[in-house]
Write an enzyme that holds these catalytic residues in place. Sequence first.
Site, PDB file in Angstrom:
ATOM      1  N   PRO A  83       0.744  -1.312  -0.015  1.00  0.00           N
ATOM      2  CG  PRO A  83       0.022  -1.060   2.072  1.00  0.00           C
ATOM      3  CD  PRO A  83       0.568  -1.901   1.211  1.00  0.00           C
ATOM      4  CG  ASN A  84      -0.307   4.463   1.250  1.00  0.00           C
ATOM      5  OD1 ASN A  84      -1.262   4.906   0.465  1.00  0.00           O
ATOM      6  ND2 ASN A  84      -0.402   3.782   2.390  1.00  0.00           N
ATOM      7  NE  ARG A 141       4.028   6.613   1.618  1.00  0.00           N
ATOM      8  CZ  ARG A 141       4.160   5.442   2.101  1.00  0.00           C
ATOM      9  NH1 ARG A 141       4.770   4.478   1.214  1.00  0.00           N
ATOM     10  NH2 ARG A 141       3.894   5.006   3.326  1.00  0.00           N
ATOM     11  CE1 TYR A 165       9.104   5.206   2.948  1.00  0.00           C
ATOM     12  CE2 TYR A 165       7.465   6.941   3.094  1.00  0.00           C
ATOM     13  CZ  TYR A 165       7.846   5.640   3.778  1.00  0.00           C
ATOM     14  OH  TYR A 165       7.278   5.280   4.685  1.00  0.00           O
ATOM     15  CG  ASN A 187       8.300  -2.079   0.466  1.00  0.00           C
ATOM     16  OD1 ASN A 187       7.731  -2.285   1.493  1.00  0.00           O
ATOM     17  ND2 ASN A 187       9.080  -0.860   0.238  1.00  0.00           N
ATOM     18  CB  ALA A 215       1.356   0.114   6.292  1.00  0.00           C
ATOM     19  CG  HIS A 247       5.128  -1.916  10.108  1.00  0.00           C
ATOM     20  ND1 HIS A 247       6.482  -2.612   9.909  1.00  0.00           N
ATOM     21  CD2 HIS A 247       5.084  -1.076   9.153  1.00  0.00           C
ATOM     22  CE1 HIS A 247       7.115  -1.568   9.285  1.00  0.00           C
ATOM     23  NE2 HIS A 247       6.467  -0.842   8.733  1.00  0.00           N
ATOM     24  CG  ASP A 303      -0.627 -16.897   8.905  1.00  0.00           C
ATOM     25  OD1 ASP A 303       0.588 -17.172   9.563  1.00  0.00           O
ATOM     26  OD2 ASP A 303      -1.750 -16.860   9.336  1.00  0.00           O
ATOM     27  CD  GLU A 325      10.388  -7.347   6.024  1.00  0.00           C
ATOM     28  OE1 GLU A 325      10.796  -8.350   6.432  1.00  0.00           O
ATOM     29  OE2 GLU A 325       9.838  -6.577   6.422  1.00  0.00           O
ATOM     30  CG  HIS A 332      10.894  -2.205   5.009  1.00  0.00           C
ATOM     31  ND1 HIS A 332       9.659  -2.148   4.737  1.00  0.00           N
ATOM     32  CD2 HIS A 332      11.143  -3.319   5.585  1.00  0.00           C
ATOM     33  CE1 HIS A 332       9.020  -3.209   5.318  1.00  0.00           C
ATOM     34  NE2 HIS A 332       9.967  -4.021   5.788  1.00  0.00           N
ATOM     35  CB  SER A 369      12.356   4.408   5.200  1.00  0.00           C
ATOM     36  OG  SER A 369      11.403   3.400   5.799  1.00  0.00           O
ATOM     37  NE  ARG A 423      10.119   6.094   8.673  1.00  0.00           N
ATOM     38  CZ  ARG A 423       9.000   5.820   7.618  1.00  0.00           C
ATOM     39  NH1 ARG A 423       9.224   4.801   6.810  1.00  0.00           N
ATOM     40  NH2 ARG A 423       8.067   6.646   7.789  1.00  0.00           N
ATOM     41  NE  ARG A 459       6.727   4.788   9.990  1.00  0.00           N
ATOM     42  CZ  ARG A 459       5.384   4.618   9.202  1.00  0.00           C
ATOM     43  NH1 ARG A 459       5.417   3.684   8.374  1.00  0.00           N
ATOM     44  NH2 ARG A 459       4.754   5.784   9.287  1.00  0.00           N
TER      45      ARG A 459
HETATM   46  C1  DQA Z   1       8.109   1.069   3.915  1.00  0.00           C
HETATM   47  C2  DQA Z   1       8.108   1.436   5.449  1.00  0.00           C
HETATM   48  C3  DQA Z   1       6.786   1.205   5.948  1.00  0.00           C
HETATM   49  O1  DQA Z   1       6.983   1.480   7.641  1.00  0.00           O
HETATM   50  C4  DQA Z   1       5.672   2.219   5.474  1.00  0.00           C
HETATM   51  O2  DQA Z   1       4.580   1.769   5.961  1.00  0.00           O
HETATM   52  C5  DQA Z   1       5.857   2.116   3.990  1.00  0.00           C
HETATM   53  C6  DQA Z   1       7.155   1.995   3.278  1.00  0.00           C
HETATM   54  C7  DQA Z   1       9.546   1.513   3.247  1.00  0.00           C
HETATM   55  O3  DQA Z   1       9.831   1.143   2.161  1.00  0.00           O
HETATM   56  O4  DQA Z   1      10.387   2.136   3.853  1.00  0.00           O
HETATM   57  O5  DQA Z   1       4.911   2.156   3.299  1.00  0.00           O
HETATM   58  O6  DQA Z   1       7.811  -0.410   3.850  1.00  0.00           O
END
Ligand code: DQA
Length: 149
Positions: A10-11, A18, A23, A74, A77, A80, A87, A98, A100, A102, A107, A111
């Site tokens: 998401p996002n 953003r 980011y 990735n 959110a 978390h 699962d 995995e 991320h 950031s 943070r 997170r």
């Molecule tokens: C993220 C870190 C997450 O905490 C956040 O909710 C994101 C982006 C990252 O790529 O740093 O959406 O996964």
Amino acid sequence: MPSILILNGPNLNLLGRREPGIYGHTTLADIEAMCATEGERLGLAVTCRQSNSEGELVSWVQEVPGRFAGLILNAGAYSHTSVALLDAARALDEPLIEVHLSNIYQRETFRQHSYVSLAATGVLCGFGARGYLMALQAMAAILADADSR
Ligand code: DQA
């Protein structure tokens, strides 16, 4: 050529506009193009998908066995919060890296825990967009190791 699935949660479709201070200015389309190029260099066929929906991400993780040699995830959110993604990830035998953008450990405390990490082969965070390329390089090495056994 092994196929690798890269999933963004998401996002992450908003990358570039953003919170650029966290980011960066690179868009998701830029990242996907960079991954395709790096995949070619490494001999990996790369498929990229993004969803804001937890259920869709779970279904895509379930598609990995038999179709993809590895997963780069990735989950944004949902990393978390999502026991469902954990699962789904736990049901995989394929390597899962995995990512991320950031450094989640610098943070907010919420997170600093990732359910996905409990099922991940390895975790890359804090390297910005480059983290996806590093994940592809790690994936190529893991698959080469598995091949030579
Ligand atoms: C993220 C870190 C997450 O905490 C956040 O909710 C994101 C982006 C990252 O790529 O740093 O959406 O996964």
